[in-house]
Design an enzyme around this catalytic site. Structure first.
Site: not given
Length: 253
Positions: A145, A158
C-alpha cells in the site's frame, strides 16, 4: 533470450478475488494463461469472477475461507494445493480496513485487521511457499500500500499491517530466493475500490490526493494487471524482495 509474460500452464491462487483489485488481478492472470483459484471470505463470493474468467475462455475455480481464522486459512492453503496439483503463483490480496482515531481504536478491530492482513498472508505463504521451495520454483506477490511508506490518518492497524507486509516480502525473499522462489509486492496508489470509498467521498481529502498524483486521476483496479502478470511470470525471475509502486506517480511528487 526471449522475455515471457506467458502464464500458460501455471496455477495461481488469488485471495480477496470477489471484487476490486483481487478480481481484476485474477482476471489478468487468466488472460495471461493461468488457471486461477479464486478465494473469498464466503462461499459463492467469487462466482462473478469465476464466471468472467470462464466466459473469456479461461479456467477458474472458487474456494472460501475466513482469513481472520488461522485454521480456516491453513485449510485454504491445503485445498488450493489440491485443486490442480500445486500452486505456482500466490497473490496475497485479501485484506480489510477499519478507520478510527488512534486514541479510540478498538483492540478487537486492531486484532482483526492484523489477522486478516498479515497473519493470513504469512500462513498462506508458509504453507504454499514450502511446496514452492520443494518444487524449486514459485512466485509470491503481496498487495502492499502507499501506507507501507507513510502513516496515514485514523488507520493505525491497516498502516501497521502494510508496513509488516513490506518487511515480510523482504524477509521471505531472503530465505527463498536461493530456491528460485521470488517474493515481491505491489503497492497500489489510490485505486477506486470499496476500501477507498470513504476517501473518494471526502471531497477535501480526494482533492488533496488528486493534486499529488501526476497522472491526475484515481487508479482503476485494472491498472495493476500488468505489474501483477510481470511479477508472476518468468519476466521477473531476477526481481526479488521488491515493492513495486503502481501509483500514477504519487510517490514521486
Amino acid at each position: 533470450m526471449s522475455i515471457s509474460f506467458d502464464l500458460t500452464g501455471k496455477v495461481a491462487l488469488v485471495t480477496g478475488a470477489s471484487r476490486g483489485i483481487g478480481q481484476a488481478l485474477a482476471i489478468g492472470f487468466a488472460k495471461a494463461g493461468a488457471k486461477v483459484i479464486c478465494a473469498s471470505s464466503r462461499t459463492g463470493g467469487c462466482d462473478d469472477t469465476v464466471a468472467a474468467i470462464r466466459d473469456a475462455g479461461g479456467e477458474a475455480t472458487a474456494l472460501a475461507a475466513d482469513l481472520s481464522n488461522a485454521e480456516a486459512t491453513i485449510r485454504l492453503a491445503e485445498d488450493a494445493l489440491g485443486v490442480y496439483g500445486g500452486v505456482d503463483i500466490l497473490l496475497n490480496n485479501g485484506g480489510t480496513i477499519f478507520r478510527a482515531p488512534a486514541v479510540e481504536f478498538p483492540l478487537d478491530k486492531w486484532q482483526q485487521v492484523m489477522q486478516v492482513n498479515i497473519d493470513s498472508a504469512f500462513i498462506l505463504s508458509q504453507a504454499i511457499g514450502k511446496a514452492m521451495v520443494a518444487q524449486g520454483s514459485g512466485k509470491i506477490i503481496y498487495i502492499a500500500s502507499m501506507l507501507s511508506y507513510s502513516g496515514g490518518i485514523t488507520v493505525p492497524a491497516y498502516t501497521a499491517s502494510k508496513h509488516a507486509i513490506a518487511g515480510l516480502t523482504k524477509a521471505l525473499a531472503n530465505e527463498w530466493g536461493t530456491h528460485n522462489v521470488q517474493v515481491n509486492a505491489i503497492a497500489p496508489g489510490y485505486i477506486r475500490t470499496d476500501n477507498t470509498q470513504a476517501l473518494q467521498d471526502d471531497e477535501n481529502r480526494s482533492t488533496e490526493i488528486l493534486k499529488r498524483i501526476p497522472a491526475n486521476r484515481w487508479g482503476e483496479a485494472e491498472d495493476l494487471q500488468g505489474a501483477a502478470v510481470f511479477l508472476a511470470s518468468a519476466a521477473s525471475n531476477y526481481v526479488n524482495g521488491h515493492i513495486l509502486a503502481v501509483d500514477g506517480g504519487f510517490l514521486a511528487r
